[in-house]
Design a protein around this motif. Structure first.
Motif, PDB file in Angstrom:
ATOM      1  N   ALA A 109       0.846  -1.199   0.000  1.00 26.32           N
ATOM      2  CA  ALA A 109       0.000   0.000   0.000  1.00 26.32           C
ATOM      3  C   ALA A 109       0.880   1.246   0.000  1.00 26.32           C
ATOM      4  O   ALA A 109       2.007   1.226   0.488  1.00 26.32           O
ATOM      5  N   THR A 110       0.357   2.299  -0.578  1.00 31.59           N
ATOM      6  CA  THR A 110       1.071   3.579  -0.546  1.00 31.59           C
ATOM      7  C   THR A 110       0.143   4.668  -0.014  1.00 31.59           C
ATOM      8  O   THR A 110      -1.068   4.613  -0.206  1.00 31.59           O
ATOM      9  N   ARG A 111       0.742   5.614   0.640  1.00 28.32           N
ATOM     10  CA  ARG A 111       0.007   6.782   1.135  1.00 28.32           C
ATOM     11  C   ARG A 111      -0.155   7.780  -0.012  1.00 28.32           C
ATOM     12  O   ARG A 111       0.653   7.798  -0.940  1.00 28.32           O
ATOM     13  N   HIS A 112      -1.186   8.610   0.074  1.00 24.15           N
ATOM     14  CA  HIS A 112      -1.401   9.601  -0.975  1.00 24.15           C
ATOM     15  C   HIS A 112      -1.069  11.013  -0.470  1.00 24.15           C
ATOM     16  O   HIS A 112      -1.138  11.287   0.735  1.00 24.15           O
TER      17      HIS A 112
ATOM     18  N   TRP B  57      11.829   8.423  -4.673  1.00 25.78           N
ATOM     19  CA  TRP B  57      12.186   8.013  -3.311  1.00 25.78           C
ATOM     20  C   TRP B  57      10.972   7.372  -2.667  1.00 25.78           C
ATOM     21  O   TRP B  57       9.888   7.956  -2.659  1.00 25.78           O
ATOM     22  N   ARG B  58      11.199   6.159  -2.176  1.00 25.51           N
ATOM     23  CA  ARG B  58      10.123   5.418  -1.514  1.00 25.51           C
ATOM     24  C   ARG B  58      10.579   5.091  -0.112  1.00 25.51           C
ATOM     25  O   ARG B  58      11.675   4.561   0.086  1.00 25.51           O
ATOM     26  N   ILE B  59       9.778   5.405   0.881  1.00 28.20           N
ATOM     27  CA  ILE B  59      10.134   5.110   2.265  1.00 28.20           C
ATOM     28  C   ILE B  59       8.972   4.402   2.944  1.00 28.20           C
ATOM     29  O   ILE B  59       7.807   4.783   2.781  1.00 28.20           O
ATOM     30  N   ASP B  60       9.327   3.360   3.684  1.00 30.29           N
ATOM     31  CA  ASP B  60       8.346   2.552   4.403  1.00 30.29           C
ATOM     32  C   ASP B  60       7.976   3.261   5.711  1.00 30.29           C
ATOM     33  O   ASP B  60       8.857   3.577   6.503  1.00 30.29           O
ATOM     34  N   VAL B  61       6.707   3.519   5.896  1.00 26.96           N
ATOM     35  CA  VAL B  61       6.230   4.214   7.104  1.00 26.96           C
ATOM     36  C   VAL B  61       5.399   3.237   7.928  1.00 26.96           C
ATOM     37  O   VAL B  61       4.408   2.702   7.423  1.00 26.96           O
TER      38      VAL B  61
ATOM     39  N   GLY C  49       0.840   2.883   4.659  1.00 22.78           N
ATOM     40  CA  GLY C  49       1.780   2.265   3.729  1.00 22.78           C
ATOM     41  C   GLY C  49       2.960   3.164   3.431  1.00 22.78           C
ATOM     42  O   GLY C  49       3.257   4.095   4.178  1.00 22.78           O
ATOM     43  N   ASP C  50       3.653   2.861   2.343  1.00 26.56           N
ATOM     44  CA  ASP C  50       4.850   3.610   1.958  1.00 26.56           C
ATOM     45  C   ASP C  50       4.476   5.008   1.450  1.00 26.56           C
ATOM     46  O   ASP C  50       3.341   5.251   1.054  1.00 26.56           O
ATOM     47  N   VAL C  51       5.477   5.856   1.441  1.00 29.40           N
ATOM     48  CA  VAL C  51       5.331   7.158   0.792  1.00 29.40           C
ATOM     49  C   VAL C  51       6.289   7.186  -0.394  1.00 29.40           C
ATOM     50  O   VAL C  51       7.433   6.732  -0.287  1.00 29.40           O
ATOM     51  N   ILE C  52       5.806   7.697  -1.504  1.00 28.77           N
ATOM     52  CA  ILE C  52       6.635   7.811  -2.705  1.00 28.77           C
ATOM     53  C   ILE C  52       6.571   9.244  -3.217  1.00 28.77           C
ATOM     54  O   ILE C  52       5.476   9.796  -3.391  1.00 28.77           O
TER      55      ILE C  52
END
Ligand code: MN
Length: 283
Positions: free
Chosen positions: A3-6, A186-190, A229-232
């Protein structure tokens, strides 16, 4: 699929004056963006006209939270009621835990007329607001850098890519000073349940909103994210420099008055009474 954050919001901050007439930009702690729990405030200074900042922040109190000073250019001398005395140089970090009370001064000194940096206020939970004050002076050389494809991050607090942050924070937060190459993704796991913001202070990034729309976040601006989820983000043509602030929300009532941040109005009044009685920093 992870999942990714928006991208949920972009805030440009607002001009403010604090201390003895220091002109700064308040990025967090404004009517538009009150706080990002557990972060209460972020001030950004980026000036080349010394008269706009040289008077600095003479003696003033704090109670109930931590202040983090991130120097990028110029110098900042500080002295406090606990007996600490130091000079922050470019790249250095000062991590000050006000706890039950500290009185300090923060006075800029010039290098080529420039002053650039941040002050971040990190809240403390009720059980730690009246702890003994603490203080960490962290030289730039002690702050390790995590390298990744397309950039690198100075790890100020928390862990990132197996690098441990140099600062000891009172609550679990992650604080990174990130440099992205032009066009880098850049992708970081939150961790689930944490909140975050990015202060883009040089260059720009783009992010994707809930409906798939792409938006540029151009410096100086704060980007907010929703979901889990992650942030990109993707750096623009000129790359990007980002102060990344992530933490687990404290989720307690916040009562603020100037340099005091407590849970109730009664505790705020007590802080004022203690300050006026001269016992705030001696209790
Ligand atoms: Mn202060």
């Amino acid at each position: 699929m992870t999942a990714t954050r928006h991208l949920a919001g972009i805030s440009p901050g607002m001009p403010a004056t604090d201390g003895a007439g220091v002109q700064l930009t308040r990025m967090v702690g404004t009517p538009e963006l009150d706080m990002v729990d557990p972060f209460l405030m972020l001030d950004r200074i980026d000036r080349d006209d010394p008269e706009s900042y040289i008077a600095g922040f003479p003696n003033h109190p704090h109670r109930g939270f931590e202040t983090v000073t991130i120097m990028l250019e110029g110098l900042m001398r500080h002295r406090d009621s606990v007996g600490n005395d130091g000079l922050l140089r470019p790249g250095d970090i000062q991590w000050m835990t006000a706890g039950r009370g500290i009185i300090h001064s923060e006075l800029p000194e010039m290098i080529d007329g420039r002053l650039k940096g941040f002050q971040l206020w990190v809240n403390l939970p009720a059980e730690k607001k009246m702890m003994s004050p603490g203080y960490q002076d962290i030289p730039a050389a002690d702050i390790e850098t995590a390298e990744f494809d397309g950039g690198r991050a100075r790890v100020i607090a928390g862990d990132y890519l197996k690098v441990h942050g140099a600062a000891q924070a009172q609550i679990p937060i992650r604080l990174l000073d990130v440099l992205l190459d032009p066009g880098a993704e850049w992708r970081i796991d939150v961790p689930t349940g944490n909140d975050l913001f990015m202060c883009v202070y040089e260059g720009s990034v783009t992010g994707t909103d809930q409906d798939g729309g792409c938006h540029a976040v151009s410096s100086p601006a704060v980007a907010l994210f929703g979901g889990e989820g992650d942030v990109i983000v993707t750096a623009g043509d000129g790359g990007a420099e980002i102060l990344y602030c992530e933490g687990r929300p404290i989720a307690e009532p916040v009562e603020k008055y100037g340099p005091f941040v407590m849970n109730t109005r009664e505790e705020l009044q007590q802080a004022l009474d203690d300050f006026n009685a001269g016992t705030l920093a001696t209790a």
